[in-house]
Design an enzyme around this catalytic site. Structure first.
Site, PDB file in Angstrom:
ATOM      1  NE  ARG A 297      63.627  42.865 123.963  1.00 45.76           N
ATOM      2  CZ  ARG A 297      63.964  42.989 122.678  1.00 45.76           C
ATOM      3  NH1 ARG A 297      65.228  43.110 122.321  1.00 45.76           N
ATOM      4  NH2 ARG A 297      63.020  43.011 121.759  1.00 45.76           N
TER       5      ARG A 297
ATOM      6  CB  SER B 226      58.074  40.436 123.470  1.00 45.65           C
ATOM      7  OG  SER B 226      58.235  40.634 122.101  1.00 45.65           O
TER       8      SER B 226
ATOM      9  CD  GLU C  30      60.894  41.993 126.817  1.00 43.68           C
ATOM     10  OE1 GLU C  30      60.346  43.033 127.236  1.00 43.68           O
ATOM     11  OE2 GLU C  30      61.199  41.818 125.635  1.00 43.68           O
TER      12      GLU C  30
HETATM   13  N1  EPU Z   1      57.156  33.256 115.077  1.00 47.44           N
HETATM   14  C1  EPU Z   1      56.260  32.226 114.972  1.00 47.44           C
HETATM   15  N2  EPU Z   1      55.054  32.344 115.622  1.00 47.44           N
HETATM   16  C2  EPU Z   1      54.735  33.437 116.359  1.00 47.44           C
HETATM   17  C3  EPU Z   1      55.660  34.495 116.471  1.00 47.44           C
HETATM   18  C4  EPU Z   1      56.887  34.377 115.817  1.00 47.44           C
HETATM   19  O1  EPU Z   1      56.489  31.236 114.323  1.00 47.44           O
HETATM   20  O2  EPU Z   1      53.633  33.456 116.897  1.00 47.44           O
HETATM   21  C5  EPU Z   1      58.437  33.158 114.356  1.00 47.44           C
HETATM   22  C6  EPU Z   1      58.453  34.057 113.144  1.00 47.44           C
HETATM   23  O3  EPU Z   1      57.886  33.449 112.043  1.00 47.44           O
HETATM   24  C7  EPU Z   1      59.925  34.329 112.956  1.00 47.44           C
HETATM   25  C8  EPU Z   1      60.474  34.285 114.359  1.00 47.44           C
HETATM   26  O4  EPU Z   1      59.491  33.637 115.170  1.00 47.44           O
HETATM   27  O5  EPU Z   1      60.536  33.310 112.224  1.00 47.44           O
HETATM   28  C9  EPU Z   1      60.824  35.641 114.911  1.00 47.44           C
HETATM   29  O6  EPU Z   1      59.675  36.476 114.929  1.00 47.44           O
HETATM   30  P1  EPU Z   1      59.772  38.069 114.853  1.00 47.44           P
HETATM   31  O7  EPU Z   1      60.727  38.488 113.816  1.00 47.44           O
HETATM   32  O8  EPU Z   1      58.386  38.597 114.786  1.00 47.44           O
HETATM   33  O9  EPU Z   1      60.396  38.506 116.209  1.00 47.44           O
HETATM   34  P2  EPU Z   1      60.126  38.010 117.666  1.00 47.44           P
HETATM   35  O10 EPU Z   1      61.233  37.106 118.053  1.00 47.44           O
HETATM   36  O11 EPU Z   1      58.734  37.549 117.809  1.00 47.44           O
HETATM   37  C10 EPU Z   1      61.528  39.995 118.663  1.00 47.44           C
HETATM   38  C11 EPU Z   1      61.423  40.966 119.802  1.00 47.44           C
HETATM   39  C12 EPU Z   1      60.441  42.090 119.485  1.00 47.44           C
HETATM   40  C13 EPU Z   1      60.927  42.789 118.236  1.00 47.44           C
HETATM   41  C14 EPU Z   1      61.042  41.762 117.098  1.00 47.44           C
HETATM   42  C15 EPU Z   1      61.626  42.325 115.838  1.00 47.44           C
HETATM   43  C16 EPU Z   1      61.932  39.785 121.844  1.00 47.44           C
HETATM   44  C17 EPU Z   1      61.396  39.206 123.106  1.00 47.44           C
HETATM   45  N3  EPU Z   1      61.031  40.304 121.017  1.00 47.44           N
HETATM   46  O12 EPU Z   1      60.255  39.387 118.517  1.00 47.44           O
HETATM   47  O13 EPU Z   1      60.468  43.006 120.576  1.00 47.44           O
HETATM   48  O14 EPU Z   1      60.073  43.845 117.867  1.00 47.44           O
HETATM   49  O15 EPU Z   1      61.920  40.687 117.498  1.00 47.44           O
HETATM   50  O16 EPU Z   1      62.999  42.540 116.018  1.00 47.44           O
HETATM   51  O17 EPU Z   1      63.139  39.778 121.641  1.00 47.44           O
HETATM   52  C18 EPU Z   1      59.440  43.540 122.670  1.00 47.44           C
HETATM   53  O18 EPU Z   1      60.520  43.266 123.217  1.00 47.44           O
HETATM   54  O19 EPU Z   1      58.430  43.921 123.345  1.00 47.44           O
HETATM   55  C19 EPU Z   1      59.304  43.359 121.227  1.00 47.44           C
HETATM   56  C20 EPU Z   1      58.146  43.536 120.604  1.00 47.44           C
END
Ligand code: EPU
Length: 339
Positions: free
Chosen positions: A165, A239, A335
């Site tokens: 990012r 995010s 972010e």
């Molecule tokens: N999780 C939780 N609670 C929550 C949210 C997430 O426990 O409220 C856990 C999930 O269960 C999972 C882990 O966190 O084990 C990762 O969650 P997820 O796969 O949804 O991805 P994320 O880390 O929340 C990142 C990106 C998103 C992108 C997704 C999918 C960043 C800051 N965010 O989110 O990007 O769509 O992965 O690859 O890196 C964005 O940048 O605006 C964005 C939406």
């Protein structure tokens, strides 16, 4: 090229907050980008470059300068060989339209980045990524206006300083370049497992075992529709926090108290934590702070339910950052960029 005075930034950011831009101008060609810089320089005004406003939050004072909206169009194939096709896309094209066009051409490389709001030119700034792909993986080069030398330049992938990012465009060279087009080299091969966990789970749950670019795109659109609020209906910036990156010793320390803490090995002695998980553990998921709601399906996302100002957003943000720091000793970061 017109400079429009006193334009409310809340109408141009998906969080729908922020004071006025002293001037706003639109560039439809790269020459217009240079003209707007010359006009701003003659009045000693700073410039802020805005794409779709989906990864930017604006403060209540607004911006005492020129907000430049890049609207440069274009989508062309510039090279084609047996394994890949290279396309050049204008910075003003909607990112998801770019993804859709490449999927329609059966090209692979950005299909898991479907349904991300914003413009194509903004994607390299924060090295947009989702479900295992990031733009750094396929970006060959980009063209930009260099405001320091008043010239147009081509930057190769390595020049962009990409990491999670992040890039030089929001880091060391912030404010210097205006991206005018992006060149992507995409593969003609169908997508192959292994897929990112959440995507693989979706395929398993839905009995999908054969993969095309379109199948992957449709899956991502479906997953995102369930987890990420549509900014047209519920104002948000995707995010709102980055996933935190910590050293291995710190993870080992935390795992004593939190053995289930999700962590992704970055391969360089560092681990990426799920900030969404950290926030959820503080009990803030689903709560409303100063009119900002911690999204009940994904704590990384803040929804502007009834905040009346950027100050409300900043108060909510700081309380969330403190709650995570108090519980885990981990410093999380915002972010979206700030005007
Ligand atoms: N999780 C939780 N609670 C929550 C949210 C997430 O426990 O409220 C856990 C999930 O269960 C999972 C882990 O966190 O084990 C990762 O969650 P997820 O796969 O949804 O991805 P994320 O880390 O929340 C990142 C990106 C998103 C992108 C997704 C999918 C960043 C800051 N965010 O989110 O990007 O769509 O992965 O690859 O890196 C964005 O940048 O605006 C964005 C939406």
């Amino acid at each position: 090229m017109d400079l429009h005075p006193n334009i409310p930034l809340k109408n141009f950011t998906t969080m729908r907050l922020g004071g006025p831009a002293r001037f706003m101008a639109e560039a439809r060609t790269q020459e217009e980008v240079a003209e707007i810089y010359h006009a701003a320089k003659s009045q000693s005004l700073p410039i802020f470059v805005l794409g779709g406003g989906s990864n930017v939050v604006a403060n209540d004072q607004g911006f005492n300068g020129v907000v430049l909206r890049v609207r440069i169009p274009g989508f062309e194939v510039i090279a084609d060989d047996p394994g890949s096709t290279t396309i050049r896309v204008g910075a003003g094209e909607t990112w998801d339209e770019t993804v859709k066009k490449t999927v329609d051409m059966n090209l692979s490389g950005i299909e898991t980045m479907s349904a991300i709001p914003g413009t194509t030119g903004a994607a390299p700034v924060q090295n947009v990524g989702a479900y295992g792909q990031e733009i750094a993986d396929t970006l060959q080069s980009l063209t930009a206006y260099d405001s320091q030398t008043d010239s147009f330049v081509t930057l190769a992938n390595v020049d962009c300083g990409f990491s999670y990012r992040d890039s030089i465009f929001r880091g060391s060279q912030k404010g210097r370049y205006v991206i005018t087009s992006v060149t992507l080299k995409l593969s003609k091969s169908a997508p192959q497992p292994p897929f990112y966990d959440a995507l693989q789970k979706y395929f398993d749950d839905n009995g999908i075992h054969a993969f095309t670019q379109q199948i992957v795109r449709d899956a991502v659109i479906d997953i995102r529709a369930n987890k990420l609020p549509d900014p047209k209906l519920l104002p948000n910036s995707g995010s709102f926090f980055k996933n935190a990156i910590i050293e291995e010793w710190k993870l080992n320390d935390l795992r004593v108290s939190y053995p289930d803490m999700p962590a992704y090995d970055m391969g360089d002695g560092k681990f990426k934590l799920s900030t969404g998980w950290l926030i959820e553990q503080t009990g803030l998921k689903g709560q409303v702070l100063h009119g900002m709601k911690v999204h009940d399906k994904n704590s990384l996302v803040l929804i502007n339910e009834s905040a009346s100002s950027y100050t409300d957003l900043a108060s909510a943000r700081d309380e969330i950052i403190s709650a995570v720091r108090d519980k885990f000793g981990v410093q999380i970061e915002q972010e979206p960029l700030e005007i």
